[in-house]
Design an enzyme around this catalytic site. Structure first.
Site, PDB file in Angstrom:
ATOM      1  N   GLU A   1       0.838  -1.214   0.000  1.00 38.01           N
ATOM      2  CA  GLU A   1       0.000   0.000   0.000  1.00 38.01           C
ATOM      3  C   GLU A   1       0.864   1.252   0.000  1.00 38.01           C
ATOM      4  OE1 GLU A   1      -3.124   0.494  -1.156  1.00 38.01           O
ATOM      5  OE2 GLU A   1      -3.700  -1.051   0.293  1.00 38.01           O
ATOM      6  N   HIS A   2       0.442   2.239  -0.791  1.00 35.24           N
ATOM      7  CA  HIS A   2       1.163   3.517  -0.888  1.00 35.24           C
ATOM      8  C   HIS A   2       2.591   3.305  -1.368  1.00 35.24           C
ATOM      9  CE1 HIS A   2      -1.332   6.876   0.423  1.00 35.24           C
ATOM     10  NE2 HIS A   2      -1.906   6.096   1.317  1.00 35.24           N
TER      11      HIS A   2
ATOM     12  N   SER B   1     -27.167   2.339 -17.847  1.00 26.88           N
ATOM     13  CA  SER B   1     -26.701   1.471 -16.758  1.00 26.88           C
ATOM     14  C   SER B   1     -27.884   1.089 -15.877  1.00 26.88           C
ATOM     15  CB  SER B   1     -25.650   2.207 -15.923  1.00 26.88           C
ATOM     16  OG  SER B   1     -25.472   1.554 -14.685  1.00 26.88           O
TER      17      SER B   1
ATOM     18  N   GLY C   1     -14.023   1.516  -2.500  1.00 25.59           N
ATOM     19  CA  GLY C   1     -12.610   1.180  -2.598  1.00 25.59           C
ATOM     20  C   GLY C   1     -12.374  -0.167  -3.261  1.00 25.59           C
ATOM     21  N   LEU C   2     -13.376  -0.699  -3.938  1.00 23.02           N
ATOM     22  CA  LEU C   2     -13.232  -2.001  -4.607  1.00 23.02           C
ATOM     23  C   LEU C   2     -13.059  -1.824  -6.115  1.00 23.02           C
ATOM     24  CD1 LEU C   2     -15.929  -3.995  -2.601  1.00 23.02           C
ATOM     25  CD2 LEU C   2     -13.470  -3.882  -2.215  1.00 23.02           C
ATOM     26  N   SER C   3     -12.923  -0.562  -6.525  1.00 18.77           N
ATOM     27  CA  SER C   3     -12.651  -0.213  -7.917  1.00 18.77           C
ATOM     28  C   SER C   3     -13.768  -0.607  -8.891  1.00 18.77           C
ATOM     29  CB  SER C   3     -11.312  -0.785  -8.375  1.00 18.77           C
ATOM     30  OG  SER C   3     -10.799   0.088  -9.352  1.00 18.77           O
TER      31      SER C   3
ATOM     32  N   GLU D   1      -9.378   6.827 -17.698  1.00 15.84           N
ATOM     33  CA  GLU D   1      -9.698   7.389 -16.369  1.00 15.84           C
ATOM     34  C   GLU D   1      -8.867   8.647 -16.089  1.00 15.84           C
ATOM     35  OE1 GLU D   1     -10.665   4.594 -13.348  1.00 15.84           O
ATOM     36  OE2 GLU D   1     -10.551   6.064 -11.738  1.00 15.84           O
TER      37      GLU D   1
ATOM     38  N   ASP E   1      -5.388  -1.051 -10.671  1.00 16.16           N
ATOM     39  CA  ASP E   1      -6.781  -1.513 -10.699  1.00 16.16           C
ATOM     40  C   ASP E   1      -7.134  -2.133 -12.044  1.00 16.16           C
ATOM     41  OD1 ASP E   1      -6.665  -0.236  -8.320  1.00 16.16           O
ATOM     42  OD2 ASP E   1      -8.123   1.333  -8.798  1.00 16.16           O
TER      43      ASP E   1
ATOM     44  N   TYR F   1      -2.434  12.568   0.705  1.00 23.32           N
ATOM     45  CA  TYR F   1      -1.794  11.763  -0.331  1.00 23.32           C
ATOM     46  C   TYR F   1      -0.621  12.534  -0.928  1.00 23.32           C
ATOM     47  CZ  TYR F   1      -1.401   9.241  -4.787  1.00 23.32           C
ATOM     48  OH  TYR F   1      -0.938   8.543  -5.877  1.00 23.32           O
TER      49      TYR F   1
HETATM   50  P1  ADP Z   1     -14.522   2.982  -6.859  1.00 23.78           P
HETATM   51  O1  ADP Z   1     -13.759   2.749  -8.119  1.00 23.78           O
HETATM   52  O2  ADP Z   1     -13.677   2.817  -5.634  1.00 23.78           O
HETATM   53  O3  ADP Z   1     -15.763   2.180  -6.753  1.00 23.78           O
HETATM   54  P2  ADP Z   1     -14.762   5.572  -8.026  1.00 23.78           P
HETATM   55  O4  ADP Z   1     -15.216   6.885  -7.501  1.00 23.78           O
HETATM   56  O5  ADP Z   1     -13.401   5.488  -8.603  1.00 23.78           O
HETATM   57  O6  ADP Z   1     -14.974   4.502  -6.854  1.00 23.78           O
HETATM   58  O7  ADP Z   1     -15.759   5.072  -9.169  1.00 23.78           O
HETATM   59  C1  ADP Z   1     -17.148   5.072  -8.942  1.00 23.78           C
HETATM   60  C2  ADP Z   1     -17.849   5.761 -10.109  1.00 23.78           C
HETATM   61  O8  ADP Z   1     -17.782   4.927 -11.282  1.00 23.78           O
HETATM   62  C3  ADP Z   1     -19.333   5.965  -9.870  1.00 23.78           C
HETATM   63  O9  ADP Z   1     -19.564   7.160  -9.172  1.00 23.78           O
HETATM   64  C4  ADP Z   1     -19.883   6.009 -11.301  1.00 23.78           C
HETATM   65  O10 ADP Z   1     -19.645   7.267 -11.874  1.00 23.78           O
HETATM   66  C5  ADP Z   1     -18.992   5.013 -12.028  1.00 23.78           C
HETATM   67  N1  ADP Z   1     -19.593   3.662 -12.052  1.00 23.78           N
HETATM   68  C6  ADP Z   1     -19.033   2.512 -11.616  1.00 23.78           C
HETATM   69  N2  ADP Z   1     -19.851   1.451 -11.845  1.00 23.78           N
HETATM   70  C7  ADP Z   1     -20.967   1.943 -12.445  1.00 23.78           C
HETATM   71  C8  ADP Z   1     -22.185   1.354 -12.920  1.00 23.78           C
HETATM   72  N3  ADP Z   1     -22.436   0.053 -12.805  1.00 23.78           N
HETATM   73  N4  ADP Z   1     -23.090   2.180 -13.471  1.00 23.78           N
HETATM   74  C9  ADP Z   1     -22.865   3.491 -13.586  1.00 23.78           C
HETATM   75  N5  ADP Z   1     -21.750   4.092 -13.150  1.00 23.78           N
HETATM   76  C10 ADP Z   1     -20.793   3.351 -12.585  1.00 23.78           C
HETATM   77 MG    MG Z   2     -12.092   3.896  -8.766  1.00 25.54          MG
END
Ligand code: ADP
Ligand code: MG
Length: 380
Positions: free
Chosen positions: A33-34, A67, A120-122, A156, A168, A220
């Site tokens: 991590e980090h 979605s 945080g599970l990407s 991204e 990720d 960070y």
């Molecule tokens: P993490 O990757 O940790 O879950 P992030 O902020 O990086 O958090 O990504 C989450 C964002 O990705 C959501 O706010 C949305 O914009 C997008 N996202 C992820 N999965 C979906 C989905 N199934 N439908 C619509 N948007 C999604």
């Molecule tokens: Mg993310």
């Protein structure tokens, strides 16, 4: 949701059948991590939860995206307008991938994600990688997994505007069932490491503390700057090139904070490699100890933990976890615990009680096993 359900959603939303369906998982970082920005090693694995993308090629330049997690509302754009700077919401994660992969044909895309958003599970990488895998097959583009990792990261970084590393996307694309993925952040080379927790009666408990402390961004940047400053004082490219002996011999030239931050980086890189050794001997006791040491280092030397994360870790260990640590950037987010499957319910209860006693917001729990990376699920 099964393949037939997303097909139904696709048909209800777009009035046609999809040409193909692909899926990609979220991830958890076991250890390391980090240290991605210090050119270290990370050891993530893919979780069971995945995001599906159903897609159909069109004979015009229109792109329609919907979605299930956004009420199937259709977003419509022309592929010629898909460039960084185009305003939008969640669909930018999808359009960013079309842009980075150089898609010029119209498509209809239906997304169904089962990776919890923002835990945080990407879920973001799962979304990008499922879209990229779908496009790679739909247009027979022939991109390798390494190329897809760079393209989705670029989506991204440059299209959505989130400065994430490549971990990720790499693990979402390249993971193998029952293995963790050792990723060398210096040259992006990867190696599958056996991590068959299921065969040993164990699983990973993921504890989303639901805490978000304000330090995230500044904290960070400050940690990163400390590591860069130490590297420049020691006249090396990154912390990757530093040993503990070297660090100790320079300690009079470093501030106390710099020394502690650097010590985390140096010791964490060693822990990742020690963890790889322990896993190749299926020594889960040792893996647990290394996970615990990682947490202590993140808490005391790197100072990125918080009371909720420490409580989750302490309660898991008291309930009998082999190891537990915070994961991700810190100051909130999730922790993991390596536990015996038979202890899952007790561990969850113990953590819930510890959170309630401290009047913290109730945490969310997920369990997972190291799972398969992105794949094509079906093709017409
Ligand atoms: P993490 O990757 O940790 O879950 P992030 O902020 O990086 O958090 O990504 C989450 C964002 O990705 C959501 O706010 C949305 O914009 C997008 N996202 C992820 N999965 C979906 C989905 N199934 N439908 C619509 N948007 C999604
Ligand atoms: Mg993310």
């Amino acid at each position: 949701m099964t393949v037939s359900l997303i097909e139904e959603k696709f048909f209800e939303t777009f009035g046609e059948e999809p040409d193909l369906i692909a899926a990609a998982p979220g991830r958890v970082n076991l250890i390391g991590e980090h240290i991605d920005y210090s050119e270290g090693f990370v050891l993530p694995f893919a979780i069971n939860e995945r995001t599906m993308t159903a897609v159909r090629i069109r004979d015009d330049s229109t792109v329609r995206v919907a979605s299930v997690q956004r009420h199937n509302t259709i977003v419509t754009v022309d592929i010629k307008d898909v460039k960084p700077g185009l305003k939008g919401d969640w669909e930018r994660y999808v359009l960013g991938v079309l842009w980075s992969m150089g898609i010029t044909t119209g498509v209809d895309l239906m997304i169904d994600g089962h990776v919890p958003l923002g835990a945080g599970l990407s879920s973001s990488a799962a979304l990008e990688c499922s879209v990229a895998t779908a496009m790679n097959h739909l247009f027979d583009l022939g991109f390798s997994l390494e190329q897809l990792a760079r393209l989705t990261q670029r989506a991204e970084n440059e299209y959505v505007g989130v400065p994430c590393g490549i971990m990720d996307q790499s693990v979402s694309l390249m993971a193998t069932n029952g293995f963790a993925l050792l990723l060398d952040c210096r040259d992006l080379s990867t190696r599958n490491i056996p991590f068959d927790v299921a065969a040993h009666g164990m699983e990973l408990l993921i504890i989303d503390t639901q805490a978000q402390h304000a330090l995230i961004d500044g904290g960070y940047a400050e940690r990163r700057a400390s590591c860069e400053s130490v590297a420049s004082i020691l006249n090396v490219k990154s912390m990757r090139d530093v040993t503990m002996d070297q660090l100790d011999s320079y300690c009079h030239q470093l501030t106390n904070t710099e020394y502690l931050r650097a010590r985390h980086a140096v010791t964490e890189m060693k822990r990742v490699l020690d963890c790889v050794d322990a896993l190749s001997n299926a020594d889960f006791i040792k893996v647990g100890l290394l996970i615990n040491q990682s947490h202590i280092s993140l808490r005391d030397d790197y100072s990125v933990s918080c009371p909720e994360l420490d409580t989750a870790v302490e309660a898991s260990l008291e309930a009998g976890a082999l190891g537990s640590r915070m994961v991700g950037g810190g100051f909130g987010g999730s922790a993991i615990a390596l536990i015996n499957v038979s202890k899952t319910a007790d561990t969850i209860q113990a953590i819930e009680k510890a959170f309630a006693d401290k009047k913290f917001k109730a945490p969310r729990f997920f369990t997972s096993l190291p799972s398969q990376g992105a794949e094509l699920l079906s093709r017409k």
